[in-house]
Write an enzyme that holds these catalytic residues in place. Sequence first.
Site, PDB file in Angstrom:
ATOM      1  N   LEU A  59       0.879  -1.162   0.000  1.00 30.33           N
ATOM      2  CA  LEU A  59       0.000   0.000   0.000  1.00 30.33           C
ATOM      3  C   LEU A  59       0.917   1.213   0.000  1.00 30.33           C
ATOM      4  CD1 LEU A  59      -3.107   0.210   0.042  1.00 30.33           C
ATOM      5  CD2 LEU A  59      -2.968   0.691   2.479  1.00 30.33           C
ATOM      6  N   ASP A  60       0.747   2.099  -0.979  1.00 30.08           N
ATOM      7  CA  ASP A  60       1.617   3.267  -1.097  1.00 30.08           C
ATOM      8  C   ASP A  60       1.609   4.100   0.177  1.00 30.08           C
ATOM      9  OD1 ASP A  60       2.144   2.533  -3.669  1.00 30.08           O
ATOM     10  OD2 ASP A  60       0.938   4.111  -4.611  1.00 30.08           O
ATOM     11  N   ARG A  61       2.712   4.797   0.403  1.00 34.86           N
ATOM     12  CA  ARG A  61       2.830   5.668   1.571  1.00 34.86           C
ATOM     13  C   ARG A  61       1.659   6.640   1.663  1.00 34.86           C
ATOM     14  NH1 ARG A  61       7.295  10.166   1.138  1.00 34.86           N
ATOM     15  NH2 ARG A  61       5.689  10.871  -0.315  1.00 34.86           N
ATOM     16  N   THR A  63      -1.336   6.472   0.316  1.00 37.56           N
ATOM     17  CA  THR A  63      -2.665   5.877   0.234  1.00 37.56           C
ATOM     18  C   THR A  63      -3.118   5.464   1.628  1.00 37.56           C
ATOM     19  OG1 THR A  63      -2.195   5.027  -1.986  1.00 37.56           O
ATOM     20  CG2 THR A  63      -4.044   4.044  -0.820  1.00 37.56           C
ATOM     21  N   HIS A 160       1.657   1.452  -8.460  1.00 36.29           N
ATOM     22  CA  HIS A 160       1.048   2.723  -8.860  1.00 36.29           C
ATOM     23  C   HIS A 160      -0.005   2.545  -9.955  1.00 36.29           C
ATOM     24  CE1 HIS A 160       4.707   5.308  -7.336  1.00 36.29           C
ATOM     25  NE2 HIS A 160       4.102   4.618  -6.362  1.00 36.29           N
TER      26      HIS A 160
END
Length: 230
Positions: A59-61, A63, A160
């Site tokens: 999970l992106d930073r 998000t 992404h």
Amino acid sequence: MVPTDIGVCLLYRDALMLVIDKPAGLPVHPGPKGGPTVTDHLDALRFGLPRRPQAAHRLDRDTSGCLVLGRHPKALARLNTLFADGRVTKTYWAIIEGDPREDSGTIDLALGRRSDDPRSWWMKADPAGDPSLTRWRVLGRDAGRTCAWLELSPETGRTHQLRVHCAEMGWPIRGDTIYGNAPRHGGPGLQLHARALELPLYPKKPAIRVEAAPHEHMSDSLATCGFMIS
């Protein structure tokens, strides 16, 4: 939704997994620039087990929302297999800049790295890249039709993916400093939220569904697009 002593909410817990509500801006794993991460605090989520849990997916930073943790190695292996096989249903909410012509659709664009540098996470649409598929539908629009609230369902899990797919369609996610036009400082923050997950974790039981309420950094944009807080 149970607060923990590391500042995140515990959304679900059983013998195999935890699901926490990750805040935007907090990376899961340590990076070259240092700083606090989810990983730094996982010992506090052992709940009596000898080992700390581990993240089962990325999970992106920037998000926010549902992050799954495996509570021990066998559980982590089972969860990793579910994610790798595409058996986990993932639902995201996003605020995008622009006005999609349709109310729903599919984005089928292969993705590859922008750079040959293995340390680079930036991606681009690339016919020679990995197949990537996202289903989307509009949940609401603002009165001036300058932005919209989307439900995004990635069928694949590329780095992404949602951010690149939305940008390639001409409606980047609000607050995206890499693929959109958001300023690097003073912007609204990335308006992307991991809203829900469905995991068929136990063979003879229904899939487990976990939801995370939208975070405050998205509340104004969601309200503009018609979201009503119950």
